[in-house]
Design an enzyme around this catalytic site. Structure first.
Site, PDB file in Angstrom:
ATOM      1  CB  CYS A 337      46.429  43.578  34.077  1.00 51.78           C
ATOM      2  SG  CYS A 337      45.216  42.034  34.569  1.00 51.78           S
ATOM      3  NE  ARG A 366      42.130  36.090  28.842  1.00 50.20           N
ATOM      4  CZ  ARG A 366      41.843  36.117  29.724  1.00 50.20           C
ATOM      5  NH1 ARG A 366      42.336  35.160  31.218  1.00 50.20           N
ATOM      6  NH2 ARG A 366      42.159  37.185  30.924  1.00 50.20           N
ATOM      7  CD  GLN A 384      38.764  39.717  32.236  1.00 50.11           C
ATOM      8  OE1 GLN A 384      39.785  40.868  31.599  1.00 50.11           O
ATOM      9  NE2 GLN A 384      39.084  38.788  32.980  1.00 50.11           N
ATOM     10  CG  ASP A 386      40.074  43.395  34.839  1.00 43.91           C
ATOM     11  OD1 ASP A 386      39.487  43.058  35.214  1.00 43.91           O
ATOM     12  OD2 ASP A 386      40.439  43.924  33.757  1.00 43.91           O
ATOM     13  CG  HIS A 388      43.782  46.125  37.318  1.00 42.04           C
ATOM     14  ND1 HIS A 388      43.112  45.949  36.110  1.00 42.04           N
ATOM     15  CD2 HIS A 388      44.041  44.795  36.970  1.00 42.04           C
ATOM     16  CE1 HIS A 388      42.980  45.101  35.258  1.00 42.04           C
ATOM     17  NE2 HIS A 388      43.894  44.035  35.984  1.00 42.04           N
ATOM     18  CE  LYS A 472      43.671  31.288  42.703  1.00 48.50           C
ATOM     19  NZ  LYS A 472      43.760  30.551  41.133  1.00 48.50           N
ATOM     20  CG  HIS A 518      44.294  41.131  38.458  1.00 41.15           C
ATOM     21  ND1 HIS A 518      45.233  41.725  37.024  1.00 41.15           N
ATOM     22  CD2 HIS A 518      45.745  40.992  39.410  1.00 41.15           C
ATOM     23  CE1 HIS A 518      46.412  42.114  37.509  1.00 41.15           C
ATOM     24  NE2 HIS A 518      47.075  41.815  38.798  1.00 41.15           N
TER      25      HIS A 518
END
Length: 646
Positions: A337, A366, A384, A386, A388, A472, A518
């Site tokens: 992000c 992580r 991910q 991912d 945005h 969310k 996200h």
RNA sequence: GCCUUUGUAGCUCAGGGGUAGAGCACUUCCUUGGUAAGGAAGAGGUCACGGGUUCAAUUCCCGUCAAAGGCUCCA
């Protein structure tokens, strides 16, 4: 006399002081033998307790979730009684029922328990169960309760008592064992016919890492031996679909001690499978107006100070990378992000540009505690899917609907049919901990609820479950074995736009803050692959499977004919290989069935002569002969169907 | 990180103080077989790694690493 309303709406009359068990007996002796507890005016109580007066009553048996809970809760007491008999002086923590069985946390002093002790414990439980000791309820004063456990020297129970008020304390006893317990319990231990201690684990007292670690014994019991046997068979089935085992068998991924724990290595077949997932998502995203971006694996520490991640996770994360320059630090990226925020910021944005959708299959790192790592579902480096979305507040609903479409497309392609949506909103009262304006929150929350409703999703709304930075929507999916997985999170974020001071110029020529969303339909490729493996037991949908067909020559004379067909199939984008081994056809079929290849194409004298293949489908048997082209059309037709025309 | 358990051939596992065994997979040969296992021979292991006890350790003890099931957190 009291009036008792039964679930079917009928009302029966009983004398004052009648129990649920009396009601059961009035219906049938058989029912009475199976009643474990009873729901009285919505509260689960002992079947043997007098009814409080006029009430609604449902009798709970093994077929009710609450009945099972009662059964297992009582079994936990039986386990405790057995432990006390076997290990005098043992101290008890808590012993609740869980989804499958129950556990009891105990303090055995210096003694340790291992699997070798299970048989003795099970034996003792069965022996005590055979005595058919009644579970007896007793209301006690707090002072008496404290006196009892002080005398017994059980500090854990004393601590539990501190949190209880006088007048609400009850003891339950069966045989020689008495426990502090709210209840309810089954009538007597004789109901418990089969018991199995499943595992032993360490568990911190009250879940607090700083406090003493107790020994947790997991166990399960059943009213019939046969049901225990069936349960054990089911566990074996689950083990067979374990993605770690199947991942190895199917040559998808591996781990290396040298590379490091929690860092999966994708083998060629697994990598190809990942790529099919990626391409699928890319195609779907392109249709929905996403743009691909690419960002580096490391970033300056300042980026994460700005995003706030450093302060929050810095110490529990992979530590900074130092350069030869004094004081310069870079971090492995734990999320994409902040990078995407910087891309948004790279030039001024107009309201006409929004929404902007940046997608990246971003690999992030992580640090997870070593004990947390688990196959592909919990790793230290993962990719991910991912993206945005930066949009205006009035575009939130529209964007949510589009993302929901994307998630549902994924579910359809993977044959995940049983799912529900969970909407996480602010706490109803305390709103101080949330960042962002009240107006925007209210708008976004409503937008999410509306979007889910318009898409016809089965939805649960949870208040107080939202993150501090935004509401969310999550999807909870049930796999083929009924296990629940969280997939496809869509999350509004008011925090990062604030911290990165993201802006766009509105139609009023003033600066506005965009809403950031996200979303990751797969979550991570690693975890998603794990879920798909366990859901399908390694029988992937045709579009995704590594090998769609295998060609089986009847003898080596037809190997060339097989390769010729394989060439035709390849030109039709079908993945096929040839089994050239010097084995009989029966053997080749068996091996192909075992390895779960969807189609077997057999070529012998007949097929080679008239240019056809004999098609056998995995688990289905012989489909007859057809031309290679006809087979290709069959496969591609099914693939298109699975992909929803993508 | 902590608790319990585990680590022997590519895989699944047996064994056990005197330097290793099965099945499958693999290689070679025989067999050319029509819808779920054809036959024979062969090759393959520092018994996770490092220490200790012992005349002798893969086996017993300690440590390390990794894995499994939990505890806390999360994608």
């Amino acid at each position: 006399m009291i009036n008792v309303t039964l679930p079917d709406g009928s009302v029966r009359t009983f004398p004052e002081g009648s129990t649920a068990m009396d009601v059961a007996r009035s219906i049938s002796e058989g029912l009475a033998r199976n009643v474990l507890s009873a729901k009285v005016n919505g509260e689960v109580r002992d079947a043997g307790r007098p009814l409080p007066g006029d009430c609604t009553l449902s009798l709970l048996t093994w077929n009710d979730t609450e009945g099972k809970s009662t059964f297992w809760h009582s079994s936990a007491h039986l386990l405790a009684e057995a432990l006390e008999a076997l290990y005098p002086g043992v101290k008890f923590g808590i012993g609740p029922p869980i989804e499958n069985g129950f556990y009891y946390d105990v303090d055995l002093g210096d003694r340790t328990l291992g699997e070798g002790d299970f048989a003795a414990i099970e034996g003792k439980m069965k022996e005590l169960a055979g005595k058919k000791s009644a579970y007896e309820r007793k209301e006690v004063s707090k002072a008496d309760a404290i006196a009892y456990f002080t005398e017994k020297g059980d500090e854990y129970k004393l601590e539990l008592l501190e949190g209880l008020n006088d007048g609400e304390i009850t003891f339950y006893s069966q045989g020689n064992f008495t426990d502090l317990c709210r209840g309810p319990h089954i009538p007597d231990t004789g109901f418990i016919k089969a018991a199995k201690v499943m595992s032993v684990a360490g568990a911190y007292w009250r879940g607090d890492e700083k406090r003493k670690q107790l020994t947790r014994l997991y166990a399960i019991t059943f009213p019939k031996q046969k049901e225990l046997d069936e349960y054990l068979v089911l566990l074996e089935e689950a083990k067979k679909r374990d993605h770690r085992k199947l991942g190895k068998e199917l040559d998808l991924f591996t781990f290396s001690e040298k590379v490091g724990m929690g860092l999966p290595l994708w083998l060629p077949k697994g990598t190809a499978l990942r790529e099919r997932l990626v391409n699928f998502m890319k195609a779907a995203q392109e249709k929905s107006g996403y743009e691909q971006v690419a960002t580096p694996h490391i970033a300056h520490k300042d980026l994460y100070i700005t995003s706030g991640h450093y302060e929050k996770y810095g110490k529990d994360s992979f530590q900074p990378i130092h350069t030869p320059h004094e004081g310069e630090e870079f971090l492995l990226k734990p999320m994409n992000c902040p990078h995407h925020c910087e891309i948004f910021k790279s030039r001024p944005r107009s309201y006409k540009d929004l929404p902007i959708r940046y997608a990246e299959f971003g690999t992030v790192y992580r640090y997870e505690q070593s004990g947390e790592l688990h196959g592909l579902t919990r790793v230290r480096g993962f990719t991910q899917d991912d993206a945005h979305l930066f949009c205006r507040p009035d575009q939130v609903k529209e964007e949510f609907m589009k993302v929901i479409d994307l998630v549902l497309l994924v579910f359809k392609a993977l044959d995940l049919k049983d799912y529900e949506a969970q909407v996480s909103l602010r706490d109803k009262e305390d709103r101080s901990k949330y960042i962002g304006s009240d107006e925007n929150w209210a708008k976004a929350e409503q937008a999410i609820i509306d979007a889910a409703a318009e898409k016809g999703l089965k939805t649960v709304v949870e208040y107080g479950e939202a993150a501090f930075y935004g509401p969310k929507l999550d999807f909870m999916v049930k796999d083929a074995l009924g296990r629940r997985w969280q997939l496809g999170t869509i999350q509004v974020d008011y925090n990062l736009p604030e911290r990165f001071e993201l802006e766009y110029v509105g139609s009023d020529n003033a600066r506005h803050r965009p809403v950031m969303i996200h979303r990751a339909p797969f979550g991570s490729l690693e975890r998603f692959v794990a879920v798909v493996i366990e859901h399908t037991a390694g029988r992937f949908p045709l579009w995704l499977t590594p090998e769609q067909a295998i060609l089986l020559p009847i003898s080596d004379k037809y190997v060339d004919a097989c390769h010729a067909v394989a060439g035709v199939l390849k030109s039709c984008d079908i993945r096929a290989s040839v089994d050239e081994r010097n084995e009989k056809i029966g053997r080749k079929i068996r091996d192909a069935e075992m390895s779960k290849v969807p189609f077997m194409l057999i070529i012998g004298e007949k097929e080679a002569a008239d240019g056809t293949v004999s098609v056998r489908e995995h688990g289905q048997g012989d489909l007859g002969t057809m031309t290679a082209q006809a087979f290709a059309d069959l496969v591609n037709g099914r693939v298109r169907e699975q992909l929803g025309g993508l």
